[in-house]
Motif scaffolding. Structure first.
Motif, PDB file in Angstrom:
ATOM      1  N   ASP A 192      15.720   3.256  -4.167  1.00 27.83           N
ATOM      2  CA  ASP A 192      14.570   3.456  -5.044  1.00 27.83           C
ATOM      3  C   ASP A 192      13.286   3.344  -4.252  1.00 27.83           C
ATOM      4  N   GLU A 193      13.305   2.460  -3.257  1.00 24.89           N
ATOM      5  CA  GLU A 193      12.095   2.260  -2.465  1.00 24.89           C
ATOM      6  C   GLU A 193      12.437   1.757  -1.077  1.00 24.89           C
ATOM      7  N   ALA A 194      11.524   2.003  -0.144  1.00 24.85           N
ATOM      8  CA  ALA A 194      11.742   1.624   1.242  1.00 24.85           C
ATOM      9  C   ALA A 194      10.517   0.889   1.778  1.00 24.85           C
ATOM     10  N   PRO A 195      10.652  -0.431   2.014  1.00 25.93           N
ATOM     11  CA  PRO A 195       9.533  -1.214   2.545  1.00 25.93           C
ATOM     12  C   PRO A 195       9.332  -0.970   4.051  1.00 25.93           C
ATOM     13  N   PRO A 196       8.312  -1.597   4.656  1.00 29.31           N
ATOM     14  CA  PRO A 196       8.022  -1.357   6.072  1.00 29.31           C
ATOM     15  C   PRO A 196       9.229  -1.571   6.982  1.00 29.31           C
ATOM     16  N   SER A 197       9.309  -0.760   8.027  1.00 25.59           N
ATOM     17  CA  SER A 197      10.362  -0.769   9.048  1.00 25.59           C
ATOM     18  C   SER A 197      11.689  -0.204   8.563  1.00 25.59           C
ATOM     19  N   THR A 198      11.713   0.381   7.355  1.00 28.11           N
ATOM     20  CA  THR A 198      12.961   0.983   6.875  1.00 28.11           C
ATOM     21  C   THR A 198      13.058   2.431   7.336  1.00 28.11           C
ATOM     22  N   PRO A 199      14.188   2.786   7.959  1.00 27.05           N
ATOM     23  CA  PRO A 199      14.411   4.199   8.248  1.00 27.05           C
ATOM     24  C   PRO A 199      15.078   4.847   7.052  1.00 27.05           C
ATOM     25  N   VAL A 200      14.567   6.001   6.643  1.00 25.46           N
ATOM     26  CA  VAL A 200      15.153   6.688   5.489  1.00 25.46           C
ATOM     27  C   VAL A 200      15.288   8.175   5.750  1.00 25.46           C
ATOM     28  N   ARG A 203       0.845  -1.199   0.000  1.00 22.59           N
ATOM     29  CA  ARG A 203       0.000   0.000   0.000  1.00 22.59           C
ATOM     30  C   ARG A 203       0.878   1.245   0.000  1.00 22.59           C
ATOM     31  N   PRO A 204       0.277   2.409  -0.258  1.00 15.87           N
ATOM     32  CA  PRO A 204       1.063   3.648  -0.156  1.00 15.87           C
ATOM     33  C   PRO A 204       1.607   3.786   1.264  1.00 15.87           C
ATOM     34  N   ALA A 205       2.797   4.319   1.372  1.00 13.99           N
ATOM     35  CA  ALA A 205       3.486   4.310   2.661  1.00 13.99           C
ATOM     36  C   ALA A 205       2.862   5.264   3.673  1.00 13.99           C
ATOM     37  N   THR A 206       2.907   4.843   4.944  1.00 16.12           N
ATOM     38  CA  THR A 206       2.626   5.729   6.071  1.00 16.12           C
ATOM     39  C   THR A 206       3.684   5.454   7.124  1.00 16.12           C
ATOM     40  N   GLY A 207       3.892   6.406   8.003  1.00 13.93           N
ATOM     41  CA  GLY A 207       4.902   6.238   9.039  1.00 13.93           C
ATOM     42  C   GLY A 207       5.050   7.506   9.833  1.00 13.93           C
ATOM     43  N   ALA A 208       6.238   7.720  10.371  1.00 12.71           N
ATOM     44  CA  ALA A 208       6.438   8.875  11.243  1.00 12.71           C
ATOM     45  C   ALA A 208       7.803   9.503  11.010  1.00 12.71           C
ATOM     46  N   CYS A 209       7.883  10.782  11.352  1.00 12.20           N
ATOM     47  CA  CYS A 209       9.144  11.515  11.275  1.00 12.20           C
ATOM     48  C   CYS A 209       9.872  11.355  12.605  1.00 12.20           C
ATOM     49  N   LEU A 210      11.116  10.942  12.548  1.00  8.51           N
ATOM     50  CA  LEU A 210      11.916  10.798  13.764  1.00  8.51           C
ATOM     51  C   LEU A 210      12.598  12.110  14.111  1.00  8.51           C
ATOM     52  N   GLU A 211      13.163  12.732  13.113  1.00 10.01           N
ATOM     53  CA  GLU A 211      13.714  14.069  13.283  1.00 10.01           C
ATOM     54  C   GLU A 211      13.984  14.659  11.912  1.00 10.01           C
ATOM     55  N   GLY A 220       3.321  -0.070   4.112  1.00 19.09           N
ATOM     56  CA  GLY A 220       3.487   0.244   2.712  1.00 19.09           C
ATOM     57  C   GLY A 220       4.932   0.419   2.291  1.00 19.09           C
ATOM     58  N   THR A 221       5.121   0.882   1.067  1.00 18.47           N
ATOM     59  CA  THR A 221       6.458   1.087   0.519  1.00 18.47           C
ATOM     60  C   THR A 221       6.566   2.515   0.003  1.00 18.47           C
ATOM     61  N   LEU A 222       7.614   3.187   0.461  1.00 21.72           N
ATOM     62  CA  LEU A 222       7.864   4.568   0.039  1.00 21.72           C
ATOM     63  C   LEU A 222       8.761   4.550  -1.185  1.00 21.72           C
ATOM     64  N   ARG A 223       8.393   5.341  -2.202  1.00 21.44           N
ATOM     65  CA  ARG A 223       9.175   5.342  -3.436  1.00 21.44           C
ATOM     66  C   ARG A 223       9.525   6.750  -3.874  1.00 21.44           C
ATOM     67  N   ARG A 224      10.609   6.824  -4.649  1.00 21.73           N
ATOM     68  CA  ARG A 224      10.976   8.096  -5.250  1.00 21.73           C
ATOM     69  C   ARG A 224       9.807   8.558  -6.119  1.00 21.73           C
ATOM     70  N   GLY A 225       9.497   9.851  -6.047  1.00 23.98           N
ATOM     71  CA  GLY A 225       8.393  10.383  -6.851  1.00 23.98           C
ATOM     72  C   GLY A 225       7.064  10.411  -6.115  1.00 23.98           C
ATOM     73  N   ASP A 226       6.976   9.693  -4.974  1.00 26.23           N
ATOM     74  CA  ASP A 226       5.732   9.711  -4.199  1.00 26.23           C
ATOM     75  C   ASP A 226       5.435  11.119  -3.689  1.00 26.23           C
ATOM     76  N   VAL A 227       4.153  11.419  -3.532  1.00 27.56           N
ATOM     77  CA  VAL A 227       3.748  12.671  -2.887  1.00 27.56           C
ATOM     78  C   VAL A 227       3.586  12.402  -1.401  1.00 27.56           C
ATOM     79  N   VAL A 228       4.353  13.126  -0.586  1.00 29.10           N
ATOM     80  CA  VAL A 228       4.331  12.894   0.854  1.00 29.10           C
ATOM     81  C   VAL A 228       3.768  14.106   1.573  1.00 29.10           C
ATOM     82  N   LEU A 229       2.888  13.822   2.531  1.00 28.30           N
ATOM     83  CA  LEU A 229       2.404  14.845   3.461  1.00 28.30           C
ATOM     84  C   LEU A 229       2.916  14.448   4.830  1.00 28.30           C
ATOM     85  N   CYS A 230       3.669  15.343   5.478  1.00 28.55           N
ATOM     86  CA  CYS A 230       4.260  15.003   6.780  1.00 28.55           C
ATOM     87  C   CYS A 230       4.069  16.203   7.708  1.00 28.55           C
TER      88      CYS A 230
END
Ligand code: GTP
Ligand code: MG
Length: 372
Positions: free
Chosen positions: A309-317, A254-262, A280-290
């Motif tokens: 290119d992409e970050a699956p669940p539990s990935t810090p980026v 699904r489209p990624a959701t998560g949290a900002c650490l800093e 979900g998985t975060l990808r380059r080009g995604d529109v993010v609202l944070c």
């Protein structure tokens, strides 16, 4: 939201406006067809006319977003994800040394030289499995993130120095872990010291209702030394086992959701945010609202400054592409529409400004408002 007027009420309940105005007139209220009505009045009038009126307010966009984030996934699409681990403990009990040792054993030799930015989170691989460590600056930040609804931690590692034992902040950390409802693993640290007293520490932990497995309880206690590296393999294995027992899963489709650490501003790259992907998985080009920030993902980096290119669940980026610097604990969500993201971000900024204006109290000058 359409205004509640005599006309809109008449249309909603299918009764002539004249009839409604008549009732109001008898009550001594001289209104016209365009007059605004209180909700309560509208309900009374409908009752009198024998119509069951329900006033439906359009759903708040924020509620809708939260619902979207919380949307449960079909269990059949869930996959295992790395556990997200936070290390907590009393001051000087060896958290940083332990973390550094865990990382240095894992940092690829090819790590980009020179760039030593603060790392908010990182991954360690053990037996071919990944573990994600979140480097919160302490239990206060941990509590604050939780208070803001950003529950990112799956397991807490409580570092207790074997010579010092349970100290005030150790007790606070235990309380935080319990409030978060996450499993606790104890790293009984600095066991290289001659003045260690392991039995005393186990006793002090038991007094805090943290009963060691070796004493018949359900808390794993691993002897470690951040200095010599003793016990670190066992700590990782215990964490993997804990993760296995708890089955941390997520839907990566699904489209990624998560949290900002800093987050911070980089001179060259603009706002940079450490995010942790929870679903979900975060990808380059995604529109993010944070939080109050939004933007198109320009690039995502891992903790080694390598572009992903992409970050699956539990990935810090570390993400570049947001228009402003978000705040720790802000939730992020991927939307399919940049205009919508901008609209929500701008509304949040307006709301934030109103809150800060009204909370200031007293008289406000034009200057105050312009500088708000
Ligand atoms: P704060 O971030 O200030 O809360 O401290 P911390 O928990 O991160 O402790 P840190 O890793 O900075 O270590 C504090 C001191 O303990 C340092 O002087 C370390 O060298 C020492 N130390 C840390 N781990 C060990 C250990 O396993 N054995 C011994 N002998 N000393 C340790
Ligand atoms: Mg430290």
């Amino acid at each position: 939201e359409p205004p509640l007027t005599v006309r809109s009420l008449s249309e909603a309940i299918g009764r002539p406006a004249k009839q409604i105005l008549g009732i109001l007139f008898k009550r001594g209220e001289m209104l016209t067809i365009n007059s605004l009505l209180h909700e309560e009045t509208a309900l009374e009038l409908s009752l009198e006319l024998g119509v069951d009126l329900k006033i439906v307010k359009p759903k708040d966009v924020e509620d809708e977003l939260q619902e979207y984030i919380d949307l449960p996934d079909d269990p059949s699409v869930l996959e295992n994800r790395p556990p997200i681990i936070t290390i907590l403990g009393h001051v000087d009990h060896g958290k940083t040394t332990l973390v550094d040792k865990l990382r240095s054993a894992n940092v690829a030799a090819s790590e980009h030289g020179g760039i030593t930015q603060h790392i908010a989170a990182y991954q360690v691989t053990k037996n071919g499995q990944k573990l994600t460590f979140v480097d919160t600056p302490g239990h206060a930040a941990f509590g604050e993130m939780r208070a803001r609804g950003a529950n990112v931690t799956d397991i807490v590692v409580l570092v207790v120095a074997a010579n010092d034992g349970v100290m005030p902040q150790t007790v606070e950390c235990i309380a935080h872990a319990k409030a978060a409802g996450v499993p606790l693993v104890v790293a009984l640290n600095k066991v290289d010291l001659p003045d260690r007293n392991e039995q005393r520490v186990l006793q002090e932990l038991a007094a805090q209702n943290v009963l060691a497995a070796e004493w018949g309880g359900d808390t794993e206690v691993v002897r470690t030394s951040g200095l010599t590296g003793e016990g670190l393999d066992e700590l990782l294995e215990t964490l993997l086992l804990t993760a296995e027992l708890n089955e941390f899963k997520a839907n990566s489709q699904r489209p990624a959701t998560g949290a900002c650490l800093e987050a911070f501003r980089d001179e060259g790259r603009g706002p940079l945010a450490w995010l942790i992907v929870q679903k979900g998985t975060l990808r380059r080009g995604d529109v993010v609202l944070c939080g109050q920030a939004y933007g198109k993902v320009r690039s995502i980096f891992n903790e080694h400054q390598q572009e992903l290119d992409e970050a699956p669940p539990s990935t810090p980026v570390m993400l570049a592409g947001l228009d402003i610097v978000p705040a720790p604990g802000d939730k992020f969500v991927v939307l399919d529409d940049l205009d919508l993201a901008r609209e929500i971000a701008e509304r949040r900024r307006m709301a934030g400004r109103q809150v800060s204006l009204s909370s200031r109290g007293g008289k406000r000058t034009l200057e105050d408002i312009l500088n708000a």
